[in-house]
Design an enzyme around this catalytic site. Structure first.
Site, PDB file in Angstrom:
ATOM      1  N   GLU A 154     -13.535   5.764  -1.192  1.00 33.50           N
ATOM      2  CA  GLU A 154     -14.456   4.951  -0.384  1.00 33.50           C
ATOM      3  C   GLU A 154     -15.247   5.850   0.573  1.00 33.50           C
ATOM      4  O   GLU A 154     -14.773   6.187   1.661  1.00 33.50           O
ATOM      5  CB  GLU A 154     -13.682   3.894   0.407  1.00 33.50           C
ATOM      6  CG  GLU A 154     -13.022   2.842  -0.476  1.00 33.50           C
ATOM      7  CD  GLU A 154     -12.370   1.738   0.337  1.00 33.50           C
ATOM      8  OE1 GLU A 154     -13.001   0.693   0.547  1.00 33.50           O
ATOM      9  OE2 GLU A 154     -11.226   1.917   0.778  1.00 33.50           O
ATOM     10  N   GLU A 196       0.844  -1.203   0.000  1.00 24.45           N
ATOM     11  CA  GLU A 196       0.000   0.000   0.000  1.00 24.45           C
ATOM     12  C   GLU A 196       0.872   1.243   0.000  1.00 24.45           C
ATOM     13  O   GLU A 196       1.820   1.343   0.790  1.00 24.45           O
ATOM     14  CB  GLU A 196      -0.908   0.058   1.246  1.00 24.45           C
ATOM     15  CG  GLU A 196      -1.989  -0.991   1.317  1.00 24.45           C
ATOM     16  CD  GLU A 196      -2.812  -0.892   2.609  1.00 24.45           C
ATOM     17  OE1 GLU A 196      -2.792   0.175   3.271  1.00 24.45           O
ATOM     18  OE2 GLU A 196      -3.465  -1.896   2.951  1.00 24.45           O
ATOM     19  N   GLU A 206      -9.588   9.955   4.791  1.00 26.57           N
ATOM     20  CA  GLU A 206      -9.756   8.500   4.765  1.00 26.57           C
ATOM     21  C   GLU A 206     -10.624   8.049   3.594  1.00 26.57           C
ATOM     22  O   GLU A 206     -10.477   6.940   3.095  1.00 26.57           O
ATOM     23  CB  GLU A 206     -10.388   8.018   6.078  1.00 26.57           C
ATOM     24  CG  GLU A 206      -9.427   7.901   7.236  1.00 26.57           C
ATOM     25  CD  GLU A 206      -8.375   6.821   7.019  1.00 26.57           C
ATOM     26  OE1 GLU A 206      -8.735   5.701   6.617  1.00 26.57           O
ATOM     27  OE2 GLU A 206      -7.184   7.106   7.232  1.00 26.57           O
ATOM     28  N   LYS A 228     -15.908   4.826   4.382  1.00 24.98           N
ATOM     29  CA  LYS A 228     -14.823   4.664   5.342  1.00 24.98           C
ATOM     30  C   LYS A 228     -15.065   5.566   6.550  1.00 24.98           C
ATOM     31  O   LYS A 228     -15.383   6.741   6.388  1.00 24.98           O
ATOM     32  CB  LYS A 228     -13.490   5.061   4.698  1.00 24.98           C
ATOM     33  CG  LYS A 228     -12.833   3.952   3.933  1.00 24.98           C
ATOM     34  CD  LYS A 228     -11.772   3.300   4.771  1.00 24.98           C
ATOM     35  CE  LYS A 228     -11.106   2.192   3.959  1.00 24.98           C
ATOM     36  NZ  LYS A 228     -10.119   1.474   4.688  1.00 24.98           N
TER      37      LYS A 228
END
Length: 483
Positions: free
Chosen positions: A303, A249, A312, A306
């Protein structure tokens, strides 16, 4: 991962979206963007079925909540591998299993059985004769590497040695890699100004601005390389010197709260574009020059579900509908993640490309490619500058738009690449500038995320057509070479 293997850039596919696209739509986007490596946070059956027969290399994951069960039972691990790997292989090209994610820091109560989980999963692969094809490892957070600068002084948090030593032993004995999550964004945010933004963003630095490891006198121009080398030194400190690092990541958020002023589209674009270029140019790191560190970008989609801060939710390259959050600056890096699903991309000749190959590609575009090259004639709008790069760029871009910017139509045997810079100049207006080609709207696009099949009919046509184009182009170049 051997040193000889070509480096790659993949993407993580998170699913915390209120409107998660169907697996076939996800795969259509991957194919349109020529993404050949993905990491799934589970072993979702729908995704594994959709990825079958695409050739895309897939890393599947044992979710953290299943680590305790798998780490305490060989039969549970065997059952997991049977259902989630063996049942899909080889149609789905599964190449790695991530056993949990950041278990030591995210789920410390599972740490005592983590190595057993790795061993049990690997044993199940051995029983199925798949242990050579599929690697097993577990991603760790770079936060467990202490004293990470200078890298030569780095060591793992010693409290985790009872887990790390047998884990590294397992990775070495099975020929696997250390999976590492690296986030220069957080390193930068937590440094209170000690780390310069350009150093975190992998921007080119003057030698006097680079960080120097006082022990080795090696220069570091970015946080990413320093963290990778810190991991190598930390492993060496425990006497493990031949385990490669795979970055599972890394990325940069495109939006943040008011206390995150550097979470911007421009910085996210800069970081990910520079990261892709850095990985693919095979420079490696100062400790291991020439040994590339393949990396998965976090992540494919923003997303919105999240929990936590605004940042985030905003690490994605794309929104749920398949629209790019930003167009990556990838001129000269080929077609990797070329977000050509918008109307802002062009096709240009690569600087430094072989003039003979450019001329052959130009001749093809103006001939069998059916591009109207009359504007390139002497006295016409695009004649000047009269050189092969300028003329080839016009012809390439015309063909690219003529073909609806379909994937693969801006390559020309490696001498062209997608760019976001409009090459129009003076009275020479390129087709993409108006969005029109010969007076008609260019409306044939790569499959959108609204399509329900992995290949639209138009896509199949263009893919097969461009295969024949590539073959024809090779023949032309070969004829030129032997003349």
């Amino acid at each position: 991962m051997t040193d000889e293997e070509a480096p790659f850039v993949g993407v993580n596919i998170g699913t915390d979206l209120s409107d998660m696209p169907h697996p076939t739509q996800v795969v259509a986007l991957l194919k349109a963007q020529q993404i050949r490596h993905v990491r799934l946070y589970t072993a979702d059956r729908g995704m594994l079925v959709a990825l079958a027969n695409t050739g895309i290399q897939v890393m599947v994951s044992v979710p953290n909540e299943q680590i305790l069960g798998i780490g305490q039972s060989n039969s549970t691990a065997a059952n997991w591998v049977s259902h989630n790997v063996v049942a899909h292989y080889p149609a789905t090209n599964i190449t790695a299993i991530s056993v949990g994610s950041e278990v030591l820091t995210a789920l410390p109560n599972a740490a005592p059985v983590l190595v057993n989980a790795l061993k049990f999963v690997h044993s199940a692969l051995v029983a199925s004769n798949l242990d050579r094809q599929i690697k097993v490892s577990t991603p760790i957070s770079s936060s467990i590497i202490l004293d990470s600068f200078p890298p030569s002084q780095a060591f793992f948090n010693r409290s985790w040695n009872p887990v790390l030593v047998p884990m590294l032993n397992f990775l070495q004995s099975t020929g696997s890699y250390l999976m590492l999550n690296i986030y220069p964004y957080y390193d930068y945010m937590q440094s209170n100004g000690v780390i310069p933004l350009d150093y975190a963003l992998l921007k080119p630095l003057a030698p006097n601005k680079e960080a120097v490891d006082a022990n080795t006198l090696v220069h570091y121009s970015n946080v990413f390389d320093a963290m990778v080398d810190a991991a190598y030194f930390a492993m060496a400190f425990l006497n493990y010197t031949n385990i490669p690092v795979l970055v599972t990541e890394s990325g940069w958020p495109s939006k943040g709260d008011s206390n995150e002023p550097d979470a911007t589209i421009e910085n996210a674009n800069t970081y990910n574009s520079n990261l892709i270029r850095h990985v693919l140019n095979k420079t490696g790191t100062p400790k291991h020059p020439g040994i590339a560190v393949s990396t998965y970008i976090y992540e494919l989609y923003n997303e919105d579900m999240k929990p936590g801060s605004v940042s985030e939710k905003n690490w994605g390259l794309f929104n749920a509908n398949g629209e790019p959050v930003y167009i990556l600056h990838l001129t000269g890096s080929g077609l990797v993640l070329a977000n050509d699903t918008t109307n802002q991309t062009y096709c240009a000749a690569k600087e430094g490309a072989d003039p003979k190959m450019l001329q052959a590609a130009l001749d093809w575009a103006c001939g069998p490619g059916k591009v109207d090259c009359s504007p390139l004639l002497q006295g016409e709008a695009c004649y000047e500058p009269d050189n092969v790069i300028a003329h080839a760029t016009y012809a390439f871009d015309s063909y690219y738009h003529q073909m609806g910017k379909a994937p693969g139509t801006c390559d020309f045997n490696g001498v062209a690449a997608v760019t976001t810079t409009n090459p129009s100049h003076g009275t020479c207006i390129f087709p993409g500038s108006s969005g029109k080609i010969n007076g008609t709207l260019a409306n044939i696009t790569a499959p959108s995320m609204n399509s329900t099949s992995s290949d639209s009919p138009a896509q199949k046509f263009y893919n097969s057509r461009f295969m024949s184009i590539s073959m024809l182009l090779r023949v032309v170049i070969w004829i030129l070479a032997v003349l």
